[in-house]
Scaffold this motif. Structure first.
Motif, short mmCIF file in Angstrom:
data_model
loop_
_atom_site.label_atom_id
_atom_site.label_comp_id
_atom_site.label_asym_id
_atom_site.label_seq_id
_atom_site.Cartn_x
_atom_site.Cartn_y
_atom_site.Cartn_z
N LEU A 1 0.83 -1.20 0.00
CA LEU A 1 0.00 0.00 0.00
C LEU A 1 0.87 1.25 0.00
N ASP A 2 2.00 1.19 0.74
CA ASP A 2 2.90 2.34 0.81
C ASP A 2 3.57 2.62 -0.52
N LYS A 3 3.83 1.56 -1.27
CA LYS A 3 4.65 1.72 -2.48
C LYS A 3 3.85 1.76 -3.76
N THR A 4 2.55 1.81 -3.64
CA THR A 4 1.74 1.83 -4.84
C THR A 4 0.82 3.05 -4.85
N GLU A 5 0.44 3.44 -6.05
CA GLU A 5 -0.47 4.57 -6.17
C GLU A 5 -1.87 4.02 -6.38
N ASN A 6 -2.80 4.53 -5.62
CA ASN A 6 -4.17 4.06 -5.74
C ASN A 6 -4.86 4.74 -6.90
N VAL A 7 -5.21 3.97 -7.94
CA VAL A 7 -5.89 4.55 -9.09
C VAL A 7 -7.36 4.15 -9.11
N GLY A 8 -7.78 3.50 -8.03
CA GLY A 8 -9.19 3.16 -7.89
C GLY A 8 -9.71 2.32 -9.02
N ASP A 9 -10.89 2.69 -9.55
CA ASP A 9 -11.49 1.85 -10.59
C ASP A 9 -10.92 2.11 -11.98
N ARG A 10 -9.91 2.99 -12.06
CA ARG A 10 -9.22 3.17 -13.34
C ARG A 10 -8.06 2.19 -13.48
N PHE A 11 -8.02 1.18 -12.62
CA PHE A 11 -6.88 0.28 -12.56
C PHE A 11 -6.54 -0.37 -13.91
N ALA A 12 -7.55 -0.98 -14.54
CA ALA A 12 -7.30 -1.70 -15.79
C ALA A 12 -6.77 -0.74 -16.86
N GLU A 13 -7.42 0.43 -16.95
CA GLU A 13 -7.04 1.44 -17.93
C GLU A 13 -5.61 1.93 -17.68
N GLU A 14 -5.31 2.21 -16.41
CA GLU A 14 -3.99 2.74 -16.05
C GLU A 14 -2.91 1.67 -16.25
N ALA A 15 -3.23 0.42 -15.90
CA ALA A 15 -2.26 -0.67 -16.07
C ALA A 15 -1.89 -0.81 -17.54
N ARG A 16 -2.88 -0.66 -18.44
CA ARG A 16 -2.62 -0.73 -19.88
C ARG A 16 -1.75 0.42 -20.34
N ARG A 17 -2.08 1.64 -19.85
CA ARG A 17 -1.31 2.83 -20.27
C ARG A 17 0.15 2.67 -19.86
N ILE A 18 0.36 2.14 -18.65
CA ILE A 18 1.75 1.95 -18.19
C ILE A 18 2.43 0.88 -19.05
N HIS A 19 1.69 -0.22 -19.29
CA HIS A 19 2.25 -1.32 -20.07
C HIS A 19 2.65 -0.86 -21.46
N TYR A 20 1.83 -0.03 -22.08
CA TYR A 20 2.12 0.44 -23.43
C TYR A 20 2.88 1.77 -23.41
N ARG A 21 3.43 2.09 -22.26
CA ARG A 21 4.29 3.27 -22.07
C ARG A 21 3.59 4.58 -22.43
N GLU A 22 2.32 4.65 -22.17
CA GLU A 22 1.60 5.90 -22.38
C GLU A 22 1.54 6.69 -21.08
N ALA A 23 1.95 6.04 -20.01
CA ALA A 23 1.96 6.69 -18.70
C ALA A 23 3.26 6.32 -18.01
N PRO A 24 3.72 7.16 -17.09
CA PRO A 24 4.98 6.87 -16.39
C PRO A 24 4.91 5.51 -15.68
N SER A 25 6.02 4.78 -15.75
CA SER A 25 6.06 3.47 -15.12
C SER A 25 6.04 3.60 -13.60
N ARG A 26 5.11 2.96 -12.98
CA ARG A 26 5.03 2.98 -11.51
C ARG A 26 4.15 1.84 -11.06
N ASN A 27 4.18 1.56 -9.80
CA ASN A 27 3.32 0.51 -9.27
C ASN A 27 1.99 1.11 -8.87
N ILE A 28 0.95 0.49 -9.33
CA ILE A 28 -0.37 1.01 -9.00
C ILE A 28 -1.21 -0.08 -8.37
N ARG A 29 -2.24 0.33 -7.69
CA ARG A 29 -3.22 -0.61 -7.19
C ARG A 29 -4.59 -0.01 -7.44
#
Ligand SMILES: [Zn+2]
Length: 144
Positions: free
Chosen positions: A84-112
């Protein structure tokens, strides 16, 4: 008849059978109850626990198992808090945000966040690493 869990000052645990709790108190005050292992007469009653078996040795060894479960749970809570300390909470945008990070459309970071089972499955199929994180009810309030 009443089965009571008893313990002597040396820590020997044993069972005593009495007509009632009062009967035990009465026998104890007359020093009629003694430890079968060392003969001590200053015997105390332990809070009654669910009966697991009738052998003192086996019952004693069931205690560390309970402790171990508590330790495991505490360790799991520590890991969870660390995540919890090391991840950013993106709430229900998780799937969308995970894809953006995977396809390098968003800064790489750990999210939950929250994802439906279908979303999570889809992410895995796209090669995106997701980790299901079971969150105890006690922590839910601090998450969202
Ligand atoms: Zn004893």
């Amino acid at each position: 008849m009443k089965v009571l869990d008893l313990q002597c000052p040396d820590g020997h645990r044993f069972e005593g059978w009495f007509a009632s709790a009062d009967d035990f108190e009465s026998q104890r005050s007359r020093k009629l109850v003694e430890c079968p292992m060392c003969g001590a007469k200053d015997v105390n009653r332990l809070p009654s626990a669910p009966r697991l078996n009738l052998s003192g040795a086996t019952e004693a060894s069931s205690r560390p198992a309970a402790d171990e479960a508590a330790h495991r749970q505490a360790a799991a809570m520590r890991v969870l808090r660390e995540v919890l300390d090391k991840t950013e909470n993106v709430g229900d945008r998780f799937a969308e945000e995970a894809r953006r990070i995977h396809y390098r459309e968003a800064p790489s970071r750990n999210i939950r966040g929250v994802a439906s089972a279908e979303d999570a499955q889809a992410l895995v199929e796209e090669g995106i690493e997701v980790m299901p994180l079971p969150v105890p009810a006690a922590l839910k309030g601090s998450l969202q």
